[in-house]
Design a protein around this motif. Structure first.
Motif, mmCIF file in Angstrom:
data_model
loop_
_atom_site.group_PDB
_atom_site.id
_atom_site.type_symbol
_atom_site.label_atom_id
_atom_site.label_comp_id
_atom_site.label_asym_id
_atom_site.label_seq_id
_atom_site.Cartn_x
_atom_site.Cartn_y
_atom_site.Cartn_z
ATOM 1 N N UNK A 154 0.880 -1.174 0.000
ATOM 2 C CA UNK A 154 0.000 0.000 0.000
ATOM 3 C C UNK A 154 0.914 1.220 0.000
ATOM 4 N N UNK A 155 0.950 1.939 -1.123
ATOM 5 C CA UNK A 155 1.848 3.078 -1.257
ATOM 6 C C UNK A 155 1.172 4.328 -0.720
ATOM 7 N N UNK A 156 1.749 4.843 0.370
ATOM 8 C CA UNK A 156 1.137 5.936 1.111
ATOM 9 C C UNK A 156 1.888 7.242 0.879
ATOM 10 N N UNK A 157 1.388 8.315 1.493
ATOM 11 C CA UNK A 157 1.968 9.647 1.312
ATOM 12 C C UNK A 157 2.121 9.946 -0.178
ATOM 13 N N UNK A 158 1.013 9.784 -0.884
ATOM 14 C CA UNK A 158 1.005 9.960 -2.335
ATOM 15 C C UNK A 158 0.185 11.206 -2.679
#
Length: 319
Positions: A154-158
């Motif tokens: 889960x790629x966050x701070x996007x």
């Protein structure tokens, strides 16, 4: 008429954005997400002390000392929260890698593997876990490796299309574009007020969603970091939306129809130009986006600071 929360669930997978597993059952979300700030907030409540105590006990015979012991307790703590959440939600939980590893690809890979191994040792299959990683270039390269190992990310701070496209090219399972933090930046820097329809955070997610559907990426889009109900309703139809308990409660109390705002068929017919996300291009595009650059750096700092506070609490508890 169903309440707005139930209506939204017919269009979008609803995810609870909380470390407070005591509140989850009331909203019956499919998945749940956590981050260092949410874990810190939960740990300040007396009812979550048993989770920390269990994490400490689990490491008593590890032989680890000092900082290594604290690291191990924190891993058990994060997994402990995740497992409690998975007793309530039927889907997946997101567990975050320390934000201070955001510029270290190999360290991020190692930590993700350690967390997955710990979950699996406690009987939780990796299919139910999403490892949250900051959407830096280094984090995205870590996700590329991890996804090939069946470790879903889960790629966050996007905050930008460039980050989103790079994540999709890397094969990330899911991205979390931060709607509310984008709005915060624009309000602070323009002095303007925005409606749900003109909200720049909403616009960003719509742009990303359209790009993904147009070019056939399998990566899921999960809008995150909402400031108000209007933002959420304006993204009805997005793959997933992760929503804080106070906004879930507000939705639950609303009797309203929820019209579809994002439609994959419509998105596929949109004219969109592909962008280059090779490393040089990615870094340039991110650099040229002041909002994304500033919010990414700020988010990493804040999550790093909150993880340090968690470390301090663990150190004190370990004694």
């Amino acid at each position: 008429m169903a309440n707005a929360l139930e209506a939204l669930k017919t269009l979008t997978t609803v995810v609870a954005d909380t470390g407070d597993f005591e509140t989850l059952a009331a909203y019956t979300p499919q998945d749940a997400t956590t981050n260092p700030s949410l874990i810190l907030k939960a740990l300040q409540k007396e009812e979550y002390k048993p989770v920390l105590d269990a994490a400490i006990r689990a490491t008593d015979d590890s032989g680890a000392e000092g900082e290594a012991r604290i690291d191990l307790v924190i891993d058990h703590l994060l997994v402990g929260f995740g497992q409690k959440i998975l007793e309530i939600v039927p889907g997946r939980v997101s567990t975050e890698v320390d934000a201070r590893l955001s510029f270290d690809t190999e360290a991020t890979i190692d930590k993700a593997r350690e967390l997955i191994e710990l979950y699996e040792s406690k009987g939780t299959p990796r299919e139910r876990i999403l490892i949250k990683i900051a959407s830096t270039w280094e984090g995205i390269q870590a996700a590329k490796v991890l996804q090939k190992e069946g470790i879903h990310c889960n790629m966050t701070l996007l905050f930008s299309l460039a980050q989103a496209v790079a994540c999709a090219e890397a094969g990330a399972q899911l991205i979390s574009p931060f709607v509310g933090r984008i709005l915060d930046w624009y309000k602070a820097n323009t002095g303007e007020d925005y409606t749900a329809e003109t909200d720049p955070g909403v616009a960003s997610v719509k742009e990303i969603y359209t790009y993904y559907k147009k070019f056939g990426y399998a990566t899921e889009v999960m809008g995150a970091s909402f400031r108000n109900i209007g933002e959420i309703l304006e993204l009805a139809g997005c793959d997933l939306l992760t929503i804080s308990p106070n906004l879930l409660e507000e939705l639950k109390g609303m009797d309203a129809e929820v019209p579809v705002k994002l439609d994959p068929t419509e998105a596929k017919g949109t004219q969109v130009d592909a962008i280059d996300v090779s490393e040089k291009s990615f870094r340039w595009l991110l650099n040229e986006d002041a909002m994304a650059t500033e919010k990414l750096a700020q988010g990493i700092r804040v999550f790093g600071q909150d993880m340090q506070k968690v470390r301090d609490m663990v150190a004190q508890a370990v004694g």
